[in-house]
Every structure is written in structure tokens, then in C-alpha cells.
Motif scaffolding. Sequence first.
Motif, short mmCIF file in Angstrom:
data_model
loop_
_atom_site.label_atom_id
_atom_site.label_comp_id
_atom_site.label_asym_id
_atom_site.label_seq_id
_atom_site.Cartn_x
_atom_site.Cartn_y
_atom_site.Cartn_z
N GLY A 162 39.43 43.42 36.73
CA GLY A 162 39.32 42.65 37.84
C GLY A 162 40.34 43.32 39.04
O GLY A 162 41.36 43.66 38.85
N GLY A 163 39.97 42.99 40.31
CA GLY A 163 40.83 43.33 41.40
C GLY A 163 40.44 42.54 42.64
O GLY A 163 39.48 42.06 42.83
N LYS A 164 41.49 42.74 43.57
CA LYS A 164 41.29 42.17 45.01
C LYS A 164 41.88 43.12 45.95
O LYS A 164 43.00 43.81 45.81
CB LYS A 164 41.95 40.79 45.02
CG LYS A 164 43.38 40.73 44.92
CD LYS A 164 43.92 39.29 45.14
CE LYS A 164 45.30 39.12 44.83
NZ LYS A 164 45.72 37.74 45.01
N GLU A 165 41.34 43.26 47.05
CA GLU A 165 41.69 44.05 47.89
C GLU A 165 41.93 43.29 49.43
O GLU A 165 41.07 42.22 49.53
CB GLU A 165 40.71 45.10 48.38
CG GLU A 165 40.56 46.19 47.42
CD GLU A 165 39.61 47.20 47.41
OE1 GLU A 165 39.11 47.20 48.67
OE2 GLU A 165 39.04 47.95 46.41
N LYS A 166 42.92 43.72 50.30
CA LYS A 166 43.10 43.36 51.52
C LYS A 166 42.86 44.59 52.57
O LYS A 166 43.93 45.12 52.57
CB LYS A 166 44.45 42.62 51.82
CG LYS A 166 44.65 41.93 53.19
CD LYS A 166 43.40 41.13 53.63
CE LYS A 166 43.94 40.28 54.96
NZ LYS A 166 43.08 39.22 55.41
N LEU A 219 45.27 45.07 44.47
CA LEU A 219 45.83 44.60 43.14
C LEU A 219 44.92 44.71 41.94
O LEU A 219 43.72 44.24 42.27
CB LEU A 219 46.35 43.23 43.25
CG LEU A 219 46.91 42.68 41.94
CD1 LEU A 219 48.07 43.32 41.40
CD2 LEU A 219 47.19 41.25 42.07
N GLY A 220 44.94 45.58 41.27
CA GLY A 220 43.85 45.50 40.06
C GLY A 220 44.48 45.70 38.79
O GLY A 220 45.60 46.22 38.51
N ALA A 221 43.53 45.01 37.55
CA ALA A 221 44.16 45.04 36.23
C ALA A 221 42.94 45.34 35.29
O ALA A 221 41.91 44.96 35.68
CB ALA A 221 44.74 43.49 36.12
N ASN A 222 43.22 45.93 34.16
CA ASN A 222 42.47 46.00 32.95
C ASN A 222 43.11 45.67 31.75
O ASN A 222 43.91 46.19 31.69
CB ASN A 222 42.10 47.61 33.08
CG ASN A 222 41.43 48.13 34.55
OD1 ASN A 222 40.28 48.10 34.62
ND2 ASN A 222 42.46 48.76 35.23
N ILE A 223 42.28 45.03 30.87
CA ILE A 223 42.70 45.02 29.65
C ILE A 223 41.64 45.03 28.69
O ILE A 223 40.31 44.67 28.94
CB ILE A 223 43.46 43.51 29.41
CG1 ILE A 223 43.88 43.32 28.25
CG2 ILE A 223 42.28 42.36 29.89
CD1 ILE A 223 44.54 41.95 28.05
N MET A 224 41.77 45.80 27.62
CA MET A 224 41.14 46.06 26.51
C MET A 224 41.42 45.74 25.40
O MET A 224 42.65 46.00 25.06
CB MET A 224 40.76 47.65 26.62
CG MET A 224 39.38 47.99 25.67
SD MET A 224 40.00 48.44 23.89
CE MET A 224 40.78 50.06 24.55
#
Length: 801
Positions: free
Chosen positions: A329-333, A303-308
Motif C-alpha cells: 500500500g502507499g499514498k502520495e502527495k 509513503l509505501g510499504a510491502n509485506i509478504m
Amino acid sequence: MRRFITLLVLLFPTTLLVAQTGQFTVTGSTKDNAGAAVPFSTAVLFRSKDSSQVTGAVADEKGVFRIKAAAGKYFLKISLLSYKDHYVNNINLNKDVNVGTITLKVGSKTLSQVEIVGEKKLMELELDKRVYNVSQDVANIGANASEVLANVPSVTVDVDGNVALRGSQGVRILIDGKPSALTGIKSTDALRNLQGAMIDRIEVVTNPSSRFDAAGETGVINIILKKNKTRGFNGNFTGTLGYPQQLGAAYSINYRNEKVNLFSSFGINNRKGPGSGNSSNRFSSKDTAYYYTQRSTRDREDLGANIMAGLDYYLNDYTTLTGSVLYSGGKEKNVNRLRYDDFFVDDMQIKNSSLRVNDEDAREENTEASLSFRKKYANNDKREWTADAKWTSSGDIEKSMYRTSPVLNGAALELQRSDNPTWEKTLLLQTDYIHPFGKDAKLEAGFKGTLRTVTNDFLVEEFDNTAWTPLGDFDNNMEYKERIYAAYAMFGSKVGKFSYQLGLRGELSDISTGLLKTNEINDRNYFNVFPSTSLSYQLDKANTLQLSYSYRINRPNYRDLTPFSDFSDPRVYFVGNPNLDPEYAHSIDAGHLLEWDKGSILSSVYYRHKTGVVYRYNDLDSTTGITNIRPINLSTRDDIGIEFNLSLTLADWWKFNTSANVYHAISNGSYLGRNLDATTTTMTNRTTSRMTFFKSLDFQASLNYQAPRITPQGKDLAQYSIDLGLAQDILKDKGTLTFNVRDLLNTRRRRAITDIMTDSETYYSRSDFQWRARQLTLTLNYRLNQQKIDTKEKEEGFGEN
């Protein structure tokens, strides 16, 4: 012609308003650089408060225009095809206003023919770079940045996400022309988390000038994020649904008035995907022999997200201040299962089997803030001074639990765990100045400083039935410091049809790698001068030749220097090398650009000589059966290649593009007394066919192919894949619905052979791995106050001014 332009103006309803009481008149005239009147230009009046369009008019044969409007504060836009748009700000209409005579400047390309169409070209070819318009490739809709790069000609992305240009991974990746947190610690994961919907275009520079950092011995890939400057409010919104699971959303919006342009983009993506692989490994010597196979399955969820967000503030007509912030940011499993089967060599019966399960949780976050100052000068708009500052902070935290259990014997369960947090902080300061001389000459100069620190606390522990105990070789803290100071100067001019550019860049590198627990410090300090040269000759409007040279460097990244092993596979360790030296490369590129009404061909021949070549060496321990893969410096490598890109408009409804890179590489070197010479001839190709049916239904098929490649210790086998896409405009052309099949035949796999033979031993390994299976996606794109394509000009038969 005048009737046609008048018809366009009739599209603006407010133009038809009859003069009313309380209205005033804005008058003016237009001319070109030579002082001649410019007839039939379009003058449109906008409210300063909200940038809404009010009314407009078309200039007459003498270039004179008259606009009636109610009292208020406005700005005026004057435009005409083949000329740059001109704005007149701060019009206070409380009486009749005469804005005087306005000089329209010719655009960078003089049009010999203009046709109103609805799209940009997929690839804009220039001798020194290629501009890849991402939105024009149907296969990119719903893709991430890593997948978008894989569709760029001459660029390859392997299943691990490593990016290569012209067959070499020594490529520099920039975001908006500068290093970014999005390409920081784990650039492969960061690029996978960056949605393609946030990307406007990608620039590939194969032989960069001295203006660019010297890093990246094969060239520069510059990813330009979307940032519109259209007046008023507009936006672009995207949603994606896919199988295996893919859920994504993105937007790119901006609002501009007279003084401020506010912009923002955002993307979020959740993906689940299976991966699998297998390998067979055989070793034999005078004293021992063994054979084992490995089968792996991987379940990966991220799950990843970017905001600018940022703003341009126009201090005046010539000075702009831009500030922006970005967070990703993001996280992985990830769950990876490895099954090992050991065989008796004599009868090939299984003697032992084990299963290793790696349960990994990872989290990353990147933050950056930038401030830019840009100033042009009233007496000469080619004169420019810019100053930039950027700060980035990145973190990547990986925690893994390893469980190794027997399958055929009664050995005990083995438990291990690793903790691998990494943090990076970077400060970039830069200033550049361009000073023109006469009509065609200019001098460029600049200074840049980059201060970067990376820390990595690495620990692997083993459970001994009572407590967790650190493993001695896997317990240390690393600190990597990089200080690079650079200055450059370039001079370029044009004499008739001949243009030239000469540049020189100096870089001082101060690099320190330290293992803090064991007090092992490795300092590197060196200064290099990097020249660059570019010559071009325009034979005629359709044919241009160029010859360029550059000298570049590829510094080891901190992961290549880190001596810690990747602990996920207990039989294959990836280990860094703190003593690794940088690569250096001399590069020569000769190109020819041919353009005609229905197509273009860019062809080039290049030669690259590299010293200190970094190669990942397989070192087998015959006693334990463990393979250590570590980067080492070979002696030299010479590449000579031919590259071409062909774009054709076969019909109004059919566009075709194919590109290929064919090269011959010779590597020379040895390590630990072993000869590592290798010679190979290989190629990459991407062919795309796009057809439009019923005026709004687009069908695209793409074929990617990478030929086999011989390496110093084996061979990379061929790879190919087919992508299909179907796009339909909906919602009165404000939306586009796209269905994609990526890797139709499920063939995008990494297949490799390692074949090592000496006088006393032989080792042979064959592997096959797939990172992600075939992907189906459905994407909806909606445009608010935007045309489908940013430009409607199809430029044919043009020549540079």
C-alpha cells in the motif's frame, strides 16, 4: 585435501565431544551415481525440534561416516562440494542407526576448480537468460525496484518509470515467475514502492520459450523476491537514510524445521523529492502562429510499504505445498506547478502568463494470495508436476484539485477537480508437468487461465462560481475485461554436444472494453499460436553457441485503451485509444558464450520484426494550441542489434563489467495522411568498476549512457548518469554500512524534441524534465545467522552436464 576438509570440520565444536554414556551411533556411507565410493563428504546431525546443529563427522576414504550423539530425534545433512546436499529425515536415535548407502548426485555444474571466496558474481550469464544478483551491485543498496531495474544491462527506465528492454517497452514484468499485484494498475508507482532490499535477483529472458506467456514482444523480466530455505532461524535487516528525504526499513526472515519453512519479508519507504522541467513550443501555419514556454516544478512525497508472508509445508520428501499472502500500500502527495508564458511571435514580448497548480492526493493498495503445489517423483527427480492458483486485488485512487490563475491580466481564477478511482481483480490458475525420457530428453506441457477485470470511474468537474459541473468529455465509467486461456507443449533433448528445444503455445484472448455511461462496447476475440525454438551447441567447455526463435504478442494495456485524458496539463493531453490492436513480433537471437578463469563474454546478434507497432502520436489542434498524445498502430518496425556483456576479474581486488546494446531500427507507417517513417541507430551502455580495499572496503563506480534516438516525430536526446558507492563490513562481518551517491552530476533527465512539418504547418517543441534530483543514501544491513553471501563457491572452468 583430506587434511583441509578435516580442518573445516574442526570448526564445529560439537564434533569434538568425547563419547559419553547414553550416546548412540549413526553410521552410513556415500557413493556416486556410478556406484563408486565418495570419500571425505561431511555429515552433520541437526535436532528435528529446532534445526540446531549437534555434531558431525567426515567420511573416510571409503565414504563411510560415523557420528555419536545423545538419544533424540534428528535429521542428517550430507554435503560435498560439486554434489547436491542430501538430507535424511526422521532419525529416532534411541539405538544405533545405520542409514545405509546414500547416493550423492552431482550438481548442475561439474567443477574443475574450486576456490573458497566470499561472493557471487554480479551477473550470471546463460544463453537463454541473464541472472542479475542484486546484492552484488553496491549501487542498488538503498534503492527501490525501479532504480534496481535501471541498473540491469539492456534495461532502461525513463524518468516516468516506464521500463524498456533492448529499446522497446513491450516487456513483460513478473514477480516470482508470475504476474503480480506489484506490477498491476500503476506498475511504475508499484515498482518505486518495492524496496530493493526485498529482491534476491532479477532474471532477464530476451527470447522466452513457449513455457512463458506470449505477452511481451521483447522479452520477460522476472523479479525474484527473497525467500530463504536455510534450516533454523535467519534474517536480513536493512535501514536507509537519505537526502533528499528518504527513510526506509526492510527485513527478510525465515525459520525452517523438518516439515515447515516459514518466510516473510517487509519493506517501508518514505521519500520526498523535487522535480523540474521546461519546454518551448512554436507553431506556424498560413493563418496563425504562436510561441509559448512552460516551466514546471514538482514536489512529490510518497509513503509505501510491502509485506509478504508464507510457508512451505513438506508433505514428504517429494511433495511441497506453499502458500503466501502479500499486501502493499502507499499514498502520495504531489504538488505540480506549471507556468505558461505566451509570446508575440513578431517581437517575442510576453503577451500573457498563467500559473496552474495541481494538488494531487493518491492512494493505492494491492493484495494477493497464492497457493502452489509441487510434486517430484521418487523414481526420477527430473519428473515434476506443479499446480498454482493466485488471486490479486488492486486499487488506485487519485484525486486532484487544479487552480489556474492569471499572472499578467485580470482574468478570473479557474477551479477544476478530478476523481479517478481504478480497481483491478485477477484470478490466475495454472498447472505444468515435466516428464523426462532417458538421460537428456524431456517433455513439458501446461495449461493456464487468467481472468482479469479493471474498472475506472473517471470524472472532471469545473466550478462555475455556484456549483461543480461535470465536463462532458471527462465523465464516464470504463470496464475492461480480459480473459486469456493458454496451453503449451515443449520437447527438448541433447545429442552429444548439440541440444534443442521445440515449443508451441496457443492463447485464446477474449477482451472487452466498455464505456458504461455512454454504452460504448468494444469486444475483441482472437486466437493465436506462438511457436518457439532453441538450438545450442557446446564447442568445448569454454564456448557455447545458441540460436533461438520466438513469436510473441504485446496486448494493449487498459490505460492505452482508456479514452479519458490525463488532465494535469491543459495544453498537452494524453488520451487512450479503444480501437488499439495488439503488436506482434517475430524474434531471432544468435548468441555466443565464452568463459574463462578470469571472466566471460556473452555476445549476441538479434533481429525483431514487429507489426501493428504502437506509437504515441502527437496530434496538434492548431485552433486551440492543444496537443493530444494518443497511442496508434503504425505499420511495421524492424530492429537489428548487437549486444554484449563483458565481465572481468582484473585482480583479486578489482572486478569490471560492461554491457552494451547497439541497434538499428526502421519504422514504417502513416496516420491521417502523414508519413511517420523513421530510421535510427542508437545504443545503451552500463559500465561498472568495483574495487575492494583493505579486504572489506568496497568502492564502486557505474556509468549509464543512452545515445540519442530518432522517433517518427522527433528525437530523444542523449542521457547519462554516474553512480558511486562505498561499502564497509562492520559488526564482525555481520553488518555492512553503505554510502551511495545516485546521479552524481545531476544529469538523469529526459530531453526530447518534437519536430512536425507538413505542407501547410510546422510545429517544434523541445522539452527537458527531471523526475528526481541527485540522491545521497546511507544504508545499514545486518545479517542474523546468515553469511554475507549465500554461496562460497567460485566456479571456474565448468561445463554443463
